[in-house]
Design an enzyme around this catalytic site. Structure first.
Site: not given
Length: 497
Positions: A41, A454
């Site tokens: 399950c 960056d």
């Protein structure tokens, strides 16, 4: 093993608590095997919690199958997002799982999978059984069964087409596998999902298919942001972005297709609607795997948000945009060329350059309004100098990289480790840390890369009162490990505020 002994294991105890609380956060991250009933399950299954002595937790459905368990018909344990483990981890088992999800075993067999990873099939099998509880064939078989169940529940493909789309080599093999795993027939799975009988396959049916799938995401999911990120960088002829939507042409193993993505579901149970027109249904499984990676649908967003929120500087951004994702890739080589062409220029300038390259060298197509595929490395290697503009050293780096990809000297795919991929890239002339890190982040889904060189990242950091100098931001960002890629997405967001 007794209940006391099992609960003394901290990993077992944590998973048992999650299962007892029916915590949906853990769905897809592990599987509960209940040996007293013979089923497995998802952790949030509403059934009465089994006794610890009857429970074994597995990382994969294949391991549960190997233990003789079948899937629960009540909670459908494979109708959930996949495990984030395969991006967080970067070991051999995780790399193998990324390639298996992409359909490598179906296309190249276990020897091909092992060759991609740089090991013998025997050694790979030993590692996977030890780490995941099942070998490569069993893992691929489980993936095929899960793909088939998704198709049966979410499409009107015939049973025959579902079998081949999922990667089975025959309808008989498909029926036997589904009966063993789900203890029912494919027709019954479709009938239960749709409330009507499955369509009968017709003689001479085409392997082409137009279909619509719902791909579940792990909540919270800021799907609008990731689609907008992709749309803002869309290359004319190949991609198209819109408010909360993204479409593109994709080159798959059996030919090109067009896919349209939009958002659906609820805040608590989000999904992405994926509409695709496939030339061959056998491409469905790799398409789904690549879209899941492109949108980072399997990320453990709650764990990531909780960790980043512990920093007061990031907490407001996380609260305002929970469930941020790191955009991935549908084509590894394409991302490398995007990075090489887009570094040190604005997004609009990069789009213009990429559109010019694609218009000149991309393979022509006529699919759903799209006219080109992104150029292949061999075409850039042969004709790139006639199209590319800019500094000679940058053009040399792009063309040289294209030649290395075309002749096999350089290989980039999801089966690489981050360390090896970055090492190979940094050894290439004209490729620096930003490009290598960006490619690893988007191709591999590496969660712990902060691109401090960056400019946009540093501008976002400054807006949040964080260090704006690369070295200082690198030192500060160490506290965000192992989720620095996601922190970077929040810094990108802050720069645009």
């Amino acid at each position: 093993m007794s209940t006391t002994d099992k609960l003394a294991d901290p990993v077992f105890a944590e998973r048992y608590r999650a299962m007892s609380a029916r915590d949906a956060r853990f769905d897809g991250q592990f599987i509960t095997g209940v040996h007293s009933t013979g089923i497995y399950c998802r952790p949030s299954c509403p059934a009465v919690a089994p006794k610890p002595s009857n429970v074994t937790f597995y990382l994969t459905a294949a391991a549960a199958h190997e233990a003789g368990l079948r899937a629960c018909k009540r909670c459908l344990p494979d109708a959930v997002p996949g495990s984030p483990e395969w991006n967080v981890r970067d070991d051999l088992a995780a790399r193998a799982m990324r390639l298996i999800a992409d359909g490598t075993v179906e296309r190249e067999g276990v020897p091909g999978l092992a060759n991609r990873l740089g090991y013998t099939p025997r050694h790979l099998g030993r590692v996977l059984v030890a780490e995941l509880g099942a070998g490569p064939l069993a893992l691929a078989r489980a993936h095929r069964a899960q793909t088939a169940r998704l198709l049966l529940a979410g499409t009107d493909l015939s049973i025959t087409d579902v079998a081949f789309a999922a990667g089975f080599t025959s309808v008989r093999q498909f029926n036997e596998t589904m009966a063993e795993i789900y203890r029912t027939t494919p027709g019954d799975i479709r009938a239960a999902a749709k409330g009507r009988p499955a369509a009968r396959p017709q003689p001479g049916e085409t392997r082409e298919a137009s279909l619509t799938l719902r791909l579940p995401a792990r909540a919270p999911f800021d799907g609008r942001a990731v689609l907008d990120f992709l749309g803002a960088r869309a290359v004319a002829g190949v991609e198209l972005g819109g408010p909360g939507t993204y479409s593109r042409a994709v080159d798959l193993p059996h030919g090109p297709t067009v896919v349209h993505l939009s958002l659906g579901g609820t805040e608590a149970s989000p999904h992405v609607v994926c509409e695709a027109a496939l030339g061959d249904v056998a491409d469905l499984a790799p398409l789904v795997a690549r879209i899941r990676r492109l949108l980072d649908l399997d990320a453990d967003a709650q764990a990531i948000d909780a960790a980043l929120s512990s920093d007061p500087a990031l907490a407001p951004s996380v609260a305002a945009a929970p469930g941020r994702r790191v955009p991935g890739a549908v084509d590894a080589e394409e991302i490398l060329f995007r990075a090489l062409i887009g570094q040190q220029v604005s997004v609009p300038a990069a789009r213009t350059a990429l559109a010019r390259l694609t218009d000149a060298l991309g393979r022509p197509i006529d699919l759903g309004g799209f006219t080109r595929l992104f150029p292949a490395a061999a075409d850039i290697a042969e004709h790139g100098r006639n199209v590319l503009r800019g500094p000679a050293r940058r053009i040399d780096a792009i063309v040289g990289t294209a030649q290395a990809l075309a002749n096999g000297e350089l290989v980039i795919d999801v089966g690489e480790s981050r360390e090896e991929l970055e090492r190979r890239l940094l050894a290439r002339p004209g490729i620096g840390p930003w490009t290598a890190g960006y490619v690893a982040m988007r191709v591999l889904g590496s969660p712990d890369i902060l691109l401090t060189s960056d400019l946009i990242i540093r501008q976002g950091a400054a807006k949040l009162g964080l260090p704006a100098e690369a070295r200082a931001l690198t030192e500060y960002g160490a506290r965000w490990a192992p989720w620095r890629s996601y922190a970077g997405m929040h810094l990108w967001r802050a720069s645009q505020a």
